[in-house]
Enzyme design. Structure first.
Site, PDB file in Angstrom:
ATOM      1  N   THR A 152      11.250  31.046  39.670  1.00  0.00           N
ATOM      2  CA  THR A 152      12.377  31.535  40.481  1.00  0.00           C
ATOM      3  C   THR A 152      13.684  31.120  39.788  1.00  0.00           C
ATOM      4  OG1 THR A 152      12.118  29.566  41.881  1.00  0.00           O
ATOM      5  CG2 THR A 152      11.155  31.628  42.675  1.00  0.00           C
ATOM      6  N   LYS A 178       5.772  25.493  38.519  1.00  0.00           N
ATOM      7  CA  LYS A 178       7.160  25.908  38.633  1.00  0.00           C
ATOM      8  C   LYS A 178       7.868  25.001  39.619  1.00  0.00           C
ATOM      9  CE  LYS A 178       9.002  28.157  41.441  1.00  0.00           C
ATOM     10  NZ  LYS A 178       9.921  27.765  42.584  1.00  0.00           N
ATOM     11  N   THR A 193       4.528  19.289  47.032  1.00  0.00           N
ATOM     12  CA  THR A 193       5.730  20.091  46.839  1.00  0.00           C
ATOM     13  C   THR A 193       5.633  20.872  45.539  1.00  0.00           C
ATOM     14  OG1 THR A 193       8.133  20.000  46.958  1.00  0.00           O
ATOM     15  CG2 THR A 193       7.044  18.295  45.665  1.00  0.00           C
ATOM     16  N   ASN A 401      23.068  27.471  44.385  1.00  0.00           N
ATOM     17  CA  ASN A 401      22.615  27.458  45.777  1.00  0.00           C
ATOM     18  C   ASN A 401      23.625  28.056  46.748  1.00  0.00           C
ATOM     19  OD1 ASN A 401      19.864  26.000  46.038  1.00  0.00           O
ATOM     20  ND2 ASN A 401      20.980  24.857  44.476  1.00  0.00           N
TER      21      ASN A 401
END
Length: 406
Positions: A152, A178, A193, A401
């Site tokens: 991503t 990833k 996670t 973000n």
């Protein structure tokens, strides 16, 4: 044990194939659908996000941990999270199509997703992609395409693999993962996670595979921090197909310990790679705690420092700001005596027994320009140690973000 690093990530162990395609979930024609396939059905053990909001693919894969598994289908660009009954149906559809096109038994495929939360999958594109990737994997084995398909905000692929001897057999382990943001693990078995796919051709009892993964996670993915957030979709899967044909490991013997050591080393390398590729990251910092009274105290202090945004921004600014580190130690709720505490940056003690060392602060300031830095907190009150890898917090993290949907 002689551990040899090799290429190939999840495709390195015998009998495993992987590749990836573009099906249109990501703009620009980037690969967004990946497949791992084993010619031999696998035992699987896993760990999943501790977030109470779990995406549909996470819940489905958790339910299938008792099954023999031959395939994992994974997409990026859409998390299939908070998508209601339709999301659950779509996750099942993804595994069902994978099983259909690979001619596998029902329940023998797992699914993982990453990307935007709250939007339904464009299933006509996904269905096209699954048919395409299942057809391609019969002739194509390309770990780079798989790694690209699960990325991503990652800026680089994360593939690691090794091989070692158990008796006359050569055993291999491969990892492709990833992760760049929403990284603050608190990993216990069935809680994890990021997306981490681990393959091995070892023959080992499933309960021992479970124990091996638990130990490896404790020393790797459980000891990293990027931004103090835990994702809704994160998954760790370890698949074992037994193709190495070693003598089956049925107890915690020398062969088991060799495997655990190799698995742990690979997981540590992969976890460190995730921190290095943290969103907007420029520096990586090892926070190591020494001579703590208890492991709990050492962990609390390491986490408080590693998760502190003030510490992380000081690292970005090349500032040896011992005051922010000391403040984090102070609110960590750990037992310590400031008159015994020594805080060092790359070996230079900048705080000793409650007072700053001005000469060393100047030396430490020069060290802060390095890409890799070590913060050492010696509490001087016990014998327990702990470490966490973290990174700086930069302008680029905010930019990434501020514009990322969900």
């Amino acid at each position: 044990m002689e551990l040899e690093k090799i290429e190939g990530g999840v495709t390195a162990p015998k009998g495993f194939r992987a590749t990836g395609v573009s099906c249109g979930l990501k703009e620009g024609g980037y690969k967004d659908l990946g497949l791992i396939y084993s010619e031999i059905p696998c035992d699987v053990v896993g760990a999943f996000t501790s977030n109470k909001v779990k995406a549909a693919p996470v819940r489905l894969s958790m339910m299938r941990m008792g099954n023999k598994i031959s395939a994992v289908i994974a997409n990026s660009g859409n998390a299939n999270c908070v998508t209601g009954k339709q999301g659950e149906s779509d996750a099942i559809r993804m595994t069902g199509l994978t099983e259909q096109f690979l001619e596998l038994p029902e329940g023998s495929a797992l699914v993982a997703s990453t990307g935007v939360i709250g939007e339904n999958l464009t299933m006509d594109r996904v269905e096209y992609g699954i048919e395409k990737v299942c057809r391609m994997i019969k002739s194509e084995n390309n770990v780079a395409n798989f790694a690209n398909a699960i990325m991503t905000t990652d800026t680089r692929q994360k593939n690691h693999a090794c091989e070692f001897k158990l008796g006359e057999s050569t055993v291999r382990i491969g990892i492709t993962c990833k992760g760049a943001g929403m990284i603050k693990p608190d990993v216990q078995m069935f809680h994890a996670t990021m997306l981490v796919f681990i393959t091995t051709d070892i023959s080992m009892q499933k309960t021992l595979l479970h124990d091996a993964l638990k130990e490896a996670l404790e020393y790797s993915f459980n000891r990293i921090s990027v931004d103090n957030d835990t994702s809704t979709n994160d998954t760790v899967l370890l698949l074992s197909n037994g193709a190495a044909e070693n003598a089956v490991i049925e107890e915690e013997n020398d062969d088991y310990r060799v495997f655990v050591k190799a698995l742990t080393e690979l997981c540590m390398a992969s976890a460190k790679a995730v921190v290095k590729d943290g969103e907007g990251a420029n520096k990586i910092v090892k926070v190591e705690i020494k001579h703590a009274l208890t492991i709990s105290d050492a962990k609390k202090i390491a986490r408080a420092i590693a998760d502190s945004y003030l510490v992380k921004t000081a690292v970005f600014g090349n500032s040896p700001n011992w005051g922010r580190v000391l403040a984090a130690i102070g609110y960590s709720d750990a037992k310590f005596d400031i008159d015994r505490l020594i805080f060092s940056i790359n070996g230079f003690a900048v705080l000793e027994k409650g007072e700053p060392n001005r000469a060393n602060i100047a030396k430490a300031s020069a060290e802060m320009i390095q890409n890799e830095i070590t913060f050492t907190v010696d509490l001087g009150v016990g014998y327990k140690e702990y470490y966490v890898w973290t990174c700086d917090l930069s302008y680029d993290y905010v930019k990434i973000n501020a514009h990322y949907i969900s």
